[in-house]
Design a protein around this motif. Structure first.
Motif, mmCIF file in Angstrom:
data_model
loop_
_atom_site.group_PDB
_atom_site.id
_atom_site.type_symbol
_atom_site.label_atom_id
_atom_site.label_comp_id
_atom_site.label_asym_id
_atom_site.label_seq_id
_atom_site.Cartn_x
_atom_site.Cartn_y
_atom_site.Cartn_z
ATOM 1 N N LEU A 6 0.841 -1.191 0.000
ATOM 2 C CA LEU A 6 0.000 0.000 0.000
ATOM 3 C C LEU A 6 0.878 1.245 0.000
ATOM 4 O O LEU A 6 1.662 1.457 0.921
ATOM 5 N N LYS A 8 -0.175 4.591 -0.267
ATOM 6 C CA LYS A 8 -0.725 5.767 0.408
ATOM 7 C C LYS A 8 -0.845 5.525 1.911
ATOM 8 O O LYS A 8 -1.202 4.431 2.351
ATOM 9 N N ASP A 11 -4.251 4.377 3.190
ATOM 10 C CA ASP A 11 -4.508 2.958 2.926
ATOM 11 C C ASP A 11 -3.893 2.084 4.017
ATOM 12 O O ASP A 11 -4.503 1.106 4.469
ATOM 13 N N ARG A 12 -2.689 2.451 4.430
ATOM 14 C CA ARG A 12 -2.013 1.670 5.475
ATOM 15 C C ARG A 12 -2.733 1.801 6.812
ATOM 16 O O ARG A 12 -2.839 0.829 7.568
ATOM 17 N N SER A 15 -5.784 -0.344 6.665
ATOM 18 C CA SER A 15 -5.393 -1.748 6.753
ATOM 19 C C SER A 15 -5.118 -2.161 8.198
ATOM 20 O O SER A 15 -5.593 -3.205 8.663
ATOM 21 N N VAL A 189 -7.583 -4.277 1.152
ATOM 22 C CA VAL A 189 -7.610 -2.809 1.146
ATOM 23 C C VAL A 189 -7.127 -2.275 -0.201
ATOM 24 O O VAL A 189 -7.700 -1.326 -0.753
ATOM 25 N N LYS A 190 -6.102 -2.895 -0.738
ATOM 26 C CA LYS A 190 -5.565 -2.462 -2.036
ATOM 27 C C LYS A 190 -6.594 -2.631 -3.145
ATOM 28 O O LYS A 190 -6.799 -1.723 -3.962
ATOM 29 N N PHE A 193 -9.497 0.073 -2.638
ATOM 30 C CA PHE A 193 -9.168 1.461 -2.978
ATOM 31 C C PHE A 193 -8.792 1.625 -4.446
ATOM 32 O O PHE A 193 -9.003 2.697 -5.019
ATOM 33 N N ASN A 194 -8.235 0.596 -5.053
ATOM 34 C CA ASN A 194 -7.986 0.671 -6.496
ATOM 35 C C ASN A 194 -9.298 0.809 -7.257
ATOM 36 O O ASN A 194 -9.410 1.598 -8.206
ATOM 37 N N ARG A 197 -10.890 4.445 -6.368
ATOM 38 C CA ARG A 197 -10.255 5.661 -6.891
ATOM 39 C C ARG A 197 -10.357 5.807 -8.403
ATOM 40 O O ARG A 197 -10.169 6.909 -8.922
#
Length: 235
Positions: A6, A8, A11-12, A15, A189-190, A193-194, A197
């Motif tokens: 991750l 950003k 994002d972390r 997570s 999470v990745k 958010f991918n 966004r």
């Protein structure tokens, strides 16, 4: 470790927050069983290996053999990863360690064969919370068919697959599998958010609704789990 997957900061943070509030992780902490130790050593190996500290990561992997018998599943997942990525040293090491684990601990196949597939799915739903488990399955499938398959994916995906296959015959101790499956949180999470966004703000409402609903569902699952554990301890 989320830094490897991750980019950003937000994002972390998400997570880590999801991982911290997973009902299964909180349940392991309350019961103080070997699951938390298994998670620690799994994360430690993954971190060291991704940092390319091979000697240190291999030492941790060998130490895992004497920590808990559930690492046999970990060795299977790493063996498949090494096979697909052509990591000869890891391939040989995991094969040796898996054989040693089977020799030291064996594998219980006793009892009358019965199907526990639905029960296993139910336990996973408790570990993640129902909505997060559904999204976990979706994320694993999406990565399988569309995205790059990294070390965490191999560990989580094959732990899930092996546990579900074995559950067709016998009842499993989910603490042998769940610690490896929850490592997939950064990947979930990745993927989320991918997908979030790439959409214009006007088309993000469904994702936002799912995020809030999942958070509510997770907190509710934690409360139910804590209540159940307290009730069992009082009996």
């Amino acid at each position: 470790m989320a830094n490897f997957f991750l980019k950003k900061r937000i994002d972390r943070i998400v997570s880590v927050a999801i991982y911290a509030f997973l009902p299964g992780v909180n349940g392991v902490a309350l019961l103080v069983n070997s699951g938390i130790v298994v998670i620690f050593f799994s994360l430690l190996f993954t971190y060291l290996y991704l940092r390319e500290w091979k000697v240190a990561s291999h030492i941790v992997l060998i130490a895992c053999l004497f920590v808990d018998n559930s690492f046999a599943i970990f060795y299977i997942a790493l063996f498949v990863y090494a096979l697909m990525k052509r990591k000869t040293d890891l391939l040989i090491l995991t094969l040796i360690l898996f054989s040693a684990s089977m020799y030291l601990y064996g594998f219980d196949t006793g009892g009358k064969p019965r199907g526990y597939f639905i029960d296993t799915l139910g336990v996973y739903a408790i570990v993640f919370s129902p909505l997060l488990f559904l999204y976990f399955v979706y994320a694993m499938y999406r990565i399988l068919i569309k995205e790059e398959k990294n070390l965490l994916w191999y560990i989580s995906f094959f732990s899930l697959v092996v546990s579900l296959l074995l559950s067709l015959r016998q009842k499993l101790l989910l603490e042998d599998f769940a610690p490896f499956v929850v490592l997939s949180v950064p990947l979930m999470v990745k993927v989320f958010f991918n997908s979030y966004r790439v959409r214009l703000p006007a088309f993000r409402k469904l994702h936002t609704f799912f995020l809030y609903l999942s958070a509510h569902n997770t907190f509710l699952s934690i409360q139910c789990l804590v209540f159940s554990i307290n009730h069992c301890m009082l009996l």
